[in-house]
Design an enzyme around this catalytic site. Sequence first.
Site, mmCIF file in Angstrom:
data_model
loop_
_atom_site.group_PDB
_atom_site.id
_atom_site.type_symbol
_atom_site.label_atom_id
_atom_site.label_comp_id
_atom_site.label_asym_id
_atom_site.label_seq_id
_atom_site.Cartn_x
_atom_site.Cartn_y
_atom_site.Cartn_z
ATOM 1 N N CYS A 162 0.826 -1.212 0.000
ATOM 2 C CA CYS A 162 0.000 0.000 0.000
ATOM 3 C C CYS A 162 0.859 1.262 0.000
ATOM 4 C CB CYS A 162 -0.938 0.007 1.194
ATOM 5 S SG CYS A 162 -2.201 -1.266 1.059
ATOM 6 N N HIS A 163 1.754 1.355 0.961
ATOM 7 C CA HIS A 163 2.540 2.582 1.072
ATOM 8 C C HIS A 163 4.023 2.308 1.245
ATOM 9 C CE1 HIS A 163 -1.602 3.393 2.403
ATOM 10 N NE2 HIS A 163 -1.486 4.322 1.505
ATOM 11 N N GLY A 164 4.445 1.084 0.904
ATOM 12 C CA GLY A 164 5.865 0.789 0.831
ATOM 13 C C GLY A 164 6.615 0.669 2.138
ATOM 14 N N TYR B 77 -4.567 12.036 -1.097
ATOM 15 C CA TYR B 77 -3.883 10.769 -0.874
ATOM 16 C C TYR B 77 -2.391 10.927 -1.161
ATOM 17 C CZ TYR B 77 -3.464 5.656 -0.926
ATOM 18 O OH TYR B 77 -3.126 4.359 -0.661
#
Lengths: 169, 421
Positions: free
Chosen positions: A133-135, B294
Amino acid sequence: MAEKKTKRRDFLFTATYAVGAVGVGAVVWPMIDQMNPDASVKALASTEVDVSSMDPGKTITVLWRGKPVFIRRRTQEEIAEAKSVKMDELKDPEKDEERAKNPEWLVMLGVCTHLGCVPLDQKGDYNGWFCPCHGSHYDISGRIRKGPAPTNMEVPKYEFVNANTIKIG
Amino acid sequence: MSDHNYTPETKIGKWFNDRLPLLTLANHLTDYPTPKNLNYWWTFGGILTFCLITQIVTGLTLAMHYIAHADMAFESVEHIMRDVNYGWLIRYIHANGASMFFLAVYIHIFRSLFYGSYKSPREIIWIIGIIIYLLMMAAAFMGYVLPWGQMSFWGATVITNLFSAIPLVGEGIVTWLWGGYSVDNPTLTRFFTLHYLIPFLILGLVVLHIWALHVPGNNNPVGIDIKKPSKDTVPFHPYIVIKDGFALLMFMIVFAFFVFYTPNILGHADNYIEADPLVTPAHIVPEWYLLPFYAILRSVPDKLLGVVAMLSAILILAALPWLDTSKIRSAVFRPLYRQFYWILVADVLILGYVGAMPAEGLYLLIARVATAYYFLHFLVILPFLGFREKTIPLPLSITDPVLGGSPNFATAKNKEESVIK
């Protein structure tokens, strides 16, 4: 109105507001608390897993309280690697011994501590887990090494009921 | 304005109006003096009202067939698509309607930014608008969870986990939001309830938004205060009604194009896979209208600060009437602001683009620069510009530059002054 004296009426106002506030609070709290986990959700507290068929180097994922739990039977090299990491290299310092009481078995919530995605097995820069998702990169002990996650993947309460069965929760 | 001394013509109308002055209200709305130079960017208020009504009507009909239960939600949506008469149409209108709603609201917001509509005396209109925008995002997010697909589930997980960044009480709040230890059936049922509620809250705020608008009246492309009613105004009906109606028609063509020709292009294919709490999709992205925020969230490497940055990016808009120190409203008369305005538009588009890309390498770098610029625009450039910028002289009225016979405002103004002398 130069003189300011507490009058009977002031007292009545204050007392009325105070009782009113308590009354409102008493009504509001049930409305808020009804959203917390209910009795049936809390009742699903523990899961037993048979791990007899697992070879070293294998991970299984089981569901506990609606969340995935990773159970990995680690190889000797992986254990050695996990133990060799120096504490000052870690963002959330925790010894491997504290995370895996039996070093061969790593049991942890498969939930990234950033925003709750399920990290992928055997990926990332540290051969542990990688959250797509966000590494966030985790090592083979599930400790955060790189990326936005603030803490290591959580180790739930678990015990070996016998040599082949792990009870989570 | 004529509203205060309006008397209905018929006897029964007068009888009714004395008891409930609805006819006075209707008269106010038709006669409402509107600047006569409003361009098509001003038609999006009406378009947004249409969007809200569309979402409420299609939402209501969908709710007659949808089942808010983790075991049945996904299937009930497919049931709507395959079995319910015109279910596919209603659902596609509702799903694409959300995107159209945001498209219109972004144009509406950026119109305000260009023409300085948020400035005194319209701050309250602006702030109510920001609250509506926040509620729209909440409604859209919860609506996206209801089909219980993979993106629904993991989007819900990621967004609710944002609250876990709050020190001390964060975890407790997340558990409370979920009603369990993960996103599950209790989460779905409460999201459905709130998704149903929020449009009506928005409707109430829209009434306040319009009420607050009708106190000072509309801003206009020239951005000057005008006398109402005067040569500079036209009555709302029929002039603005027709113009809004025509714009709405054009907008509906775009809307219909998405509904009938590419109904799924704005969605994500993964949401046609039923929610699986054990597998996170390889690449989680929110709906397009949330992408810029985001990108800001992901550009900050710290969890708490990332959430703070994302929320600030939205809330900073509420402070805009005070951050922008320039007394001149319209960017038409602000040569420097006009340029920074377009840089901001580009910046937000870039943030939207990198928000859809993986958070690594060059994308991450671009996201960081764009995030920094976003805040720089509002916190540094706007406050400074008000003091340093040399603005173009304003015309005296809307008709002045036209009837003054010159496209050059300065010339027209001089001419006007010489006439007065």
